[in-house]
Design a protein around this motif. Structure first.
Motif, mmCIF file in Angstrom:
data_model
loop_
_atom_site.group_PDB
_atom_site.id
_atom_site.type_symbol
_atom_site.label_atom_id
_atom_site.label_comp_id
_atom_site.label_asym_id
_atom_site.label_seq_id
_atom_site.Cartn_x
_atom_site.Cartn_y
_atom_site.Cartn_z
ATOM 1 N N ALA A 29 36.081 45.984 44.429
ATOM 2 C CA ALA A 29 36.563 46.119 43.049
ATOM 3 C C ALA A 29 38.072 45.901 43.026
ATOM 4 O O ALA A 29 38.750 46.051 44.041
ATOM 5 C CB ALA A 29 36.234 47.505 42.514
ATOM 6 N N PHE A 30 38.581 45.559 41.864
ATOM 7 C CA PHE A 30 40.015 45.358 41.617
ATOM 8 C C PHE A 30 40.565 44.135 42.378
ATOM 9 O O PHE A 30 39.870 43.533 43.187
ATOM 10 C CB PHE A 30 40.829 46.614 41.946
ATOM 11 C CG PHE A 30 40.296 47.844 41.263
ATOM 12 C CD1 PHE A 30 40.292 47.932 39.883
ATOM 13 C CD2 PHE A 30 39.767 48.890 41.996
ATOM 14 C CE1 PHE A 30 39.774 49.060 39.254
ATOM 15 C CE2 PHE A 30 39.249 50.017 41.365
ATOM 16 C CZ PHE A 30 39.260 50.099 39.996
ATOM 17 N N ARG A 31 41.813 43.851 42.101
ATOM 18 C CA ARG A 31 42.440 42.665 42.687
ATOM 19 C C ARG A 31 43.755 43.017 43.353
ATOM 20 O O ARG A 31 44.306 44.085 43.125
ATOM 21 C CB ARG A 31 42.729 41.619 41.601
ATOM 22 C CG ARG A 31 41.501 40.953 41.106
ATOM 23 C CD ARG A 31 41.814 40.173 39.853
ATOM 24 N NE ARG A 31 40.573 39.607 39.337
ATOM 25 C CZ ARG A 31 40.361 38.313 39.193
ATOM 26 N NH1 ARG A 31 41.300 37.442 39.483
ATOM 27 N NH2 ARG A 31 39.212 37.880 38.729
ATOM 28 N N GLY A 32 44.268 42.056 44.080
ATOM 29 C CA GLY A 32 45.592 42.190 44.690
ATOM 30 C C GLY A 32 45.684 43.420 45.573
ATOM 31 O O GLY A 32 44.761 43.755 46.305
ATOM 32 N N THR A 33 46.807 44.134 45.454
ATOM 33 C CA THR A 33 47.029 45.288 46.333
ATOM 34 C C THR A 33 46.172 46.496 45.948
ATOM 35 O O THR A 33 46.156 47.477 46.660
ATOM 36 C CB THR A 33 48.516 45.716 46.313
ATOM 37 O OG1 THR A 33 48.879 45.978 44.960
ATOM 38 C CG2 THR A 33 49.415 44.650 46.903
ATOM 39 N N ARG A 34 45.467 46.415 44.818
ATOM 40 C CA ARG A 34 44.571 47.524 44.423
ATOM 41 C C ARG A 34 43.134 47.295 44.892
ATOM 42 O O ARG A 34 42.265 48.116 44.679
ATOM 43 C CB ARG A 34 44.583 47.696 42.906
ATOM 44 C CG ARG A 34 45.917 48.210 42.367
ATOM 45 C CD ARG A 34 45.844 48.423 40.866
ATOM 46 N NE ARG A 34 44.857 49.406 40.501
ATOM 47 C CZ ARG A 34 43.960 49.258 39.532
ATOM 48 N NH1 ARG A 34 43.908 48.137 38.837
ATOM 49 N NH2 ARG A 34 43.106 50.217 39.246
ATOM 50 N N ARG A 35 42.888 46.163 45.519
ATOM 51 C CA ARG A 35 41.516 45.831 45.929
ATOM 52 C C ARG A 35 40.971 46.888 46.897
ATOM 53 O O ARG A 35 41.678 47.343 47.797
ATOM 54 C CB ARG A 35 41.493 44.446 46.587
ATOM 55 C CG ARG A 35 40.104 43.906 46.836
ATOM 56 C CD ARG A 35 40.124 42.403 46.808
ATOM 57 N NE ARG A 35 38.852 41.800 47.129
ATOM 58 C CZ ARG A 35 37.829 41.669 46.285
ATOM 59 N NH1 ARG A 35 37.948 42.126 45.050
ATOM 60 N NH2 ARG A 35 36.709 41.089 46.648
ATOM 61 N N LYS A 36 39.722 47.253 46.662
ATOM 62 C CA LYS A 36 39.118 48.236 47.550
ATOM 63 C C LYS A 36 37.596 48.160 47.501
ATOM 64 O O LYS A 36 37.019 47.506 46.630
ATOM 65 C CB LYS A 36 39.579 49.642 47.173
ATOM 66 C CG LYS A 36 39.129 50.143 45.824
ATOM 67 C CD LYS A 36 39.565 51.609 45.712
ATOM 68 C CE LYS A 36 39.106 52.232 44.438
ATOM 69 N NZ LYS A 36 39.392 53.665 44.370
ATOM 70 N N VAL A 37 36.987 48.857 48.451
ATOM 71 C CA VAL A 37 35.525 48.985 48.459
ATOM 72 C C VAL A 37 35.195 50.314 47.793
ATOM 73 O O VAL A 37 35.772 51.347 48.145
ATOM 74 C CB VAL A 37 34.970 48.962 49.892
ATOM 75 C CG1 VAL A 37 33.466 49.223 49.893
ATOM 76 C CG2 VAL A 37 35.264 47.630 50.557
ATOM 77 N N THR A 38 34.277 50.276 46.856
ATOM 78 C CA THR A 38 33.981 51.475 46.068
ATOM 79 C C THR A 38 32.601 51.335 45.420
ATOM 80 O O THR A 38 32.090 50.214 45.292
ATOM 81 C CB THR A 38 35.093 51.675 44.995
ATOM 82 O OG1 THR A 38 34.846 52.875 44.284
ATOM 83 C CG2 THR A 38 35.186 50.522 44.026
ATOM 84 N N PRO A 39 32.008 52.439 44.988
ATOM 85 C CA PRO A 39 30.744 52.334 44.227
ATOM 86 C C PRO A 39 31.011 51.680 42.861
ATOM 87 O O PRO A 39 32.171 51.600 42.420
ATOM 88 C CB PRO A 39 30.316 53.795 44.056
ATOM 89 C CG PRO A 39 31.031 54.544 45.119
ATOM 90 C CD PRO A 39 32.347 53.838 45.300
#
Ligand code: SF4
Ligand code: FES
Length: 251
Positions: free
Chosen positions: A145-155
């Motif tokens: 989810a999210f893009r750039g430096t906020r990208r992460k793995v999440t439900p």
């Protein structure tokens, strides 16, 4: 079928990718998003090699590069090293707290990164192995989810998951050790995904041993004919041994 790798011509036995041939030959190629138990994906590109002849020339991810007869590969050319160093700088920015990433980067002579440091507080390197194994297990509890430096793995919707079955496959494949499950009383918590699961008691010895939801998941996957008592591996071994010895006593 033959392949030339770092100047050595070797036969291809039953390998399907260049990485597999290199590993058999004892040639070290760094990998990050590769796991032998999952289909190749080619996400991190750390395993790049240089195709010199016999295929499309240039850099290619060895974990997804199929072996073809006459392929000539270099695993440590200046171009390969340059590419890996840039990728490691990126990984250092994505997972600045990861000891595994730091160690790998140091091994390649990379100590700093010119890239913007990721905002996340964990050590996730965004390799995607946890997402892939979760899909493979059939739980589909997490994704990117999210893009750039906020990208992460999440439900989904970045909310605590109701889909995690507590198999802990994500924790076992995570190369950075970032995925954590903890047991408190009779609950199992998947810390990264906000999972809160009840634990099953072994119907033989009464010990808590695995998530209830995992049984339901296996039943759903295997169909209505599958019925399995909740018995822990230790008791199962003991019961099987007794059955085989002809002195079966269920208690
Ligand atoms: S949590 Fe671990 S397995 Fe999942 S993407 Fe991050 S580093 Fe990879
Ligand atoms: S290990 Fe091959 S692309 Fe990640």
């Amino acid at each position: 079928m033959n392949l030339t790798i770092d100047g050595k011509t070797v036969p291809v036995i039953d390998e399907t990718t260049v990485l597999e041939v290199a590993q058999r030959e004892g040639i070290w190629i760094p990998t990050f998003c590769h796991h032998p138990g999952l289909p190749p994906y080619g996400a991190c590109r750390l395993c790049v090699v240089e195709v010199k002849a016999g295929g499309r020339p240039g850099l290619a991810a060895s974990c997804t590069l199929p072996v073809v007869n006459g392929l000539v590969i270099e695993t440590n050319s200046p171009r390969v090293r340059r590419s890996r160093r840039i990728l490691l700088q990126l990984l250092l920015a994505v997972a600045p707290g990861s000891a595994v990433v730091k160690e790998l980067a140091e091994k390649m002579g990379v100590n700093t990164t010119p890239f913007e440091i990721n905002e996340q507080e964990n050590n996730c390197a965004l390799c995607g192995l946890c997402v892939r194994v979760c899909n493979q297990v059939g739980a589909h509890a997490i994704g990117f989810a999210f893009r750039g430096t906020r990208r992460k793995v999440t439900p989904p919707f970045d909310k605590p998951t109701a889909d995690c079955v507590g198999c802990r496959a994500c924790a076992s494949v995570c190369p950075t050790g970032d995925v954590q499950f903890t047991q408190k009383g009779d609950r199992l918590f998947g810390e990264n995904w906000g999972a809160d699961l009840s634990l099953a008691r072994c119907s033989s010895c009464g010990r808590l041993f695995t998530a209830d939801r995992l049984f339901d998941h296996v039943r759903t996957r295997l169909g209505p004919d599958y019925s399995e008592e909740k018995i822990c591996p230790t008791c199962r071994r003991r019961i099987t041994a007794k059955t085989m010895a002809g002195v079966y006593q269920y208690k």
